[in-house]
Design an enzyme around this catalytic site. Structure first.
Site, mmCIF file in Angstrom:
data_model
loop_
_atom_site.group_PDB
_atom_site.id
_atom_site.type_symbol
_atom_site.label_atom_id
_atom_site.label_comp_id
_atom_site.label_asym_id
_atom_site.label_seq_id
_atom_site.Cartn_x
_atom_site.Cartn_y
_atom_site.Cartn_z
ATOM 1 N N SER A 37 0.865 -1.236 -0.055
ATOM 2 C CA SER A 37 -0.161 0.020 0.072
ATOM 3 C C SER A 37 0.975 1.184 -0.151
ATOM 4 O O SER A 37 0.405 2.439 -0.127
ATOM 5 C CB SER A 37 -0.917 0.034 1.209
ATOM 6 O OG SER A 37 -0.164 -0.202 2.690
ATOM 7 N N ASP A 325 -3.487 8.493 6.873
ATOM 8 C CA ASP A 325 -4.372 7.671 7.717
ATOM 9 C C ASP A 325 -3.603 6.781 8.704
ATOM 10 O O ASP A 325 -2.668 7.034 9.231
ATOM 11 C CB ASP A 325 -5.262 6.772 6.738
ATOM 12 C CG ASP A 325 -4.419 5.688 5.877
ATOM 13 O OD1 ASP A 325 -3.149 5.464 6.294
ATOM 14 O OD2 ASP A 325 -5.028 4.922 5.103
ATOM 15 N N HIS A 328 -0.471 5.207 6.745
ATOM 16 C CA HIS A 328 0.180 5.519 5.423
ATOM 17 C C HIS A 328 0.492 7.345 5.720
ATOM 18 O O HIS A 328 -0.255 8.175 6.010
ATOM 19 C CB HIS A 328 -0.649 5.353 4.202
ATOM 20 C CG HIS A 328 -1.107 4.083 4.036
ATOM 21 N ND1 HIS A 328 -2.437 3.634 4.611
ATOM 22 C CD2 HIS A 328 -0.629 2.952 3.692
ATOM 23 C CE1 HIS A 328 -2.328 2.110 4.464
ATOM 24 N NE2 HIS A 328 -1.205 1.816 3.835
#
Ligand SMILES: *[C@@H]1O[C@H](CO)[C@@H](O)[C@H](O)[C@H]1NC(C)=O
Ligand SMILES: *[C@@H]1O[C@H](CO)[C@@H](O)[C@H](O)[C@H]1NC(C)=O
Ligand SMILES: *[C@@H]1O[C@H](CO)[C@@H](O)[C@H](O)[C@H]1NC(C)=O
Length: 347
Positions: A37, A325, A328
């Site tokens: 991610s 978030d 991240h």
């Protein structure tokens, strides 16, 4: 076919001229990205029902053109690295397939939730494990062979940069989720790190076997410092120690590959160290908030809300937050991470 070859050749020439004008920043024809991610630029977005995707606002709120699937408010680390080596933003493999986007400057195969092990992240729904990301590279290489002569493809690939940043999910979304994954019942942390590193090395050599010669091997990040896991401004040391065990092995694998494959260059990017430095000295780098996410990841800080949900109003002062978030970094943090990595490697 002939037209295509010449067209591509002209583009490559134009690109290298542009790059020379740009201060001769690049040594690379293209860049191929593998990871999770932290690097996904939209590969998961076509997977219906996947929980590991971010193709909605406020993700991408600061990205020109809006949400792309990047898991940040704006640019991610690979975007800045591409910029630094004089390459444009890379298309995700999914968009190459769906929209026929150009593969000329490289492709991003990274998939949120993915790990080195095939099972890692399965709870998110459909994701693309490392092994399958490499299969997708194979398809790109076949496509290049259809467009260029054999000799040109070899040269082109040998001068491309391979960016690999994977492994953190094997801890976050595998080993430390003992209720869903058997790993921690089967292996201790040393054994698990060995398992990961052996597979990692094998996969790097598969990529090398396709003709790629220049690698940027990025450490797994200190996941214990992410808002979903940090506590009272302190990183979770259990998680960070586990990841550090993997990174120690990664560093020696890079050393070993450089001695055993003299025609290739493997560069080690100490992103764990660098992100830890950034976390510990956040204020000095202009960040006011390091323990709370700008969007989501707030309540509980126990892993229940890593994501920023659709249409949540994020913090207004995004440049002052280290994390976008629960897991991240913000674009502002990614920009500094890239600069710090650029300064510590010979990219
Ligand atoms: C750190 O993370 C581990 C693994 O998820 C967890 O078991 C432990 O309780 C955490 N420690 C703290 C202090 O939050
Ligand atoms: C996590 O935090 C939330 C909100 O405080 C709480 O409702 C939930 O039970 C917690 N979950 C775990 C696994 O501790
Ligand atoms: C990287 O190095 C340059 C030149 O030494 C310096 O000006 C810059 O501040 C450094 N970047 C970071 C983020 O430390």
């Amino acid at each position: 076919m002939m037209f295509k070859v010449e067209y591509l050749w002209i583009l490559m020439m134009a690109a290298s001229l542009a790059l020379e004008a740009n201060g001769g920043a690049t040594k690379y024809t293209a860049m191929y990205v593998f990871g999770d991610s932290l690097s996904d630029a939209g590969n998961n977005k076509y997977f219906i029902g996947s929980l590991a995707k971010a193709d909605y606002l406020p993700y991408g709120i600061d990205f020109s053109g809006g949400p792309t699937g990047r898991i940040s408010n704006g640019k991610i680390l690979v975007d800045f690295i591409a910029e630094m080596v004089g390459l444009p933003l890379l298309p995700s493999y999914a968009d190459v397939i769906a929209k026929g986007e150009s593969i000329l400057f490289g492709v991003n195969y990274a998939s949120a939730g993915a790990g080195i092990l095939r099972d890692t992240g399965y709870r998110f729904g459909r994701i693309i494990p490392f092994e399958e990301q490499i299969n997708n590279l194979r398809k790109t290489v076949d496509q290049l062979r259809g467009q260029l002569h054999g000799n040109e493809v070899s040269k082109y690939l040998a001068n491309a940069l391979v960016f690999v940043d994977i492994g953190a999910n094997d801890y976050l979304n595998n080993y430390f989720e003992a209720e869903y994954y058997p790993s921690s019942h089967i292996y201790n942390l040393e054994q698990f790190a060995d398992l990961l590193i052996n597979l990692y090395r094998k996969h790097i050599l598969e990529i090398q076997g396709l003709g790629l010669r220049k690698f940027l091997i990025v450490e797994a990040s200190p996941i214990g410092c992410a808002p979903i896991r940090s506590h009272n401004m302190k990183c979770n040391t259990t998680l960070n120690h586990a990841v550090a065990m993997f990174n120690t092995r990664l560093k020696s694998v890079v050393h070993d590959l450089n001695s055993n494959y003299p025609g290739s260059a493997f560069t080690y990017a100490p992103s764990f160290q660098v992100l830890k430095i950034l976390f510990d000295n956040a204020e000095a780098y202009g960040f006011k908030v390091k323990d709370v996410a700008c969007c989501g990841g707030r309540e509980g800080s126990n892993g229940t809300k890593p994501r920023c949900f659709k249409n949540t109003v994020p913090c207004p002062n995004r440049n002052e937050y280290l994390f976008w978030d629960g897991a991240h970094p913000t674009e502002a943090a990614n920009r500094i991470l890239a600069a710090l990595l650029h300064n510590t490697t010979s990219l």
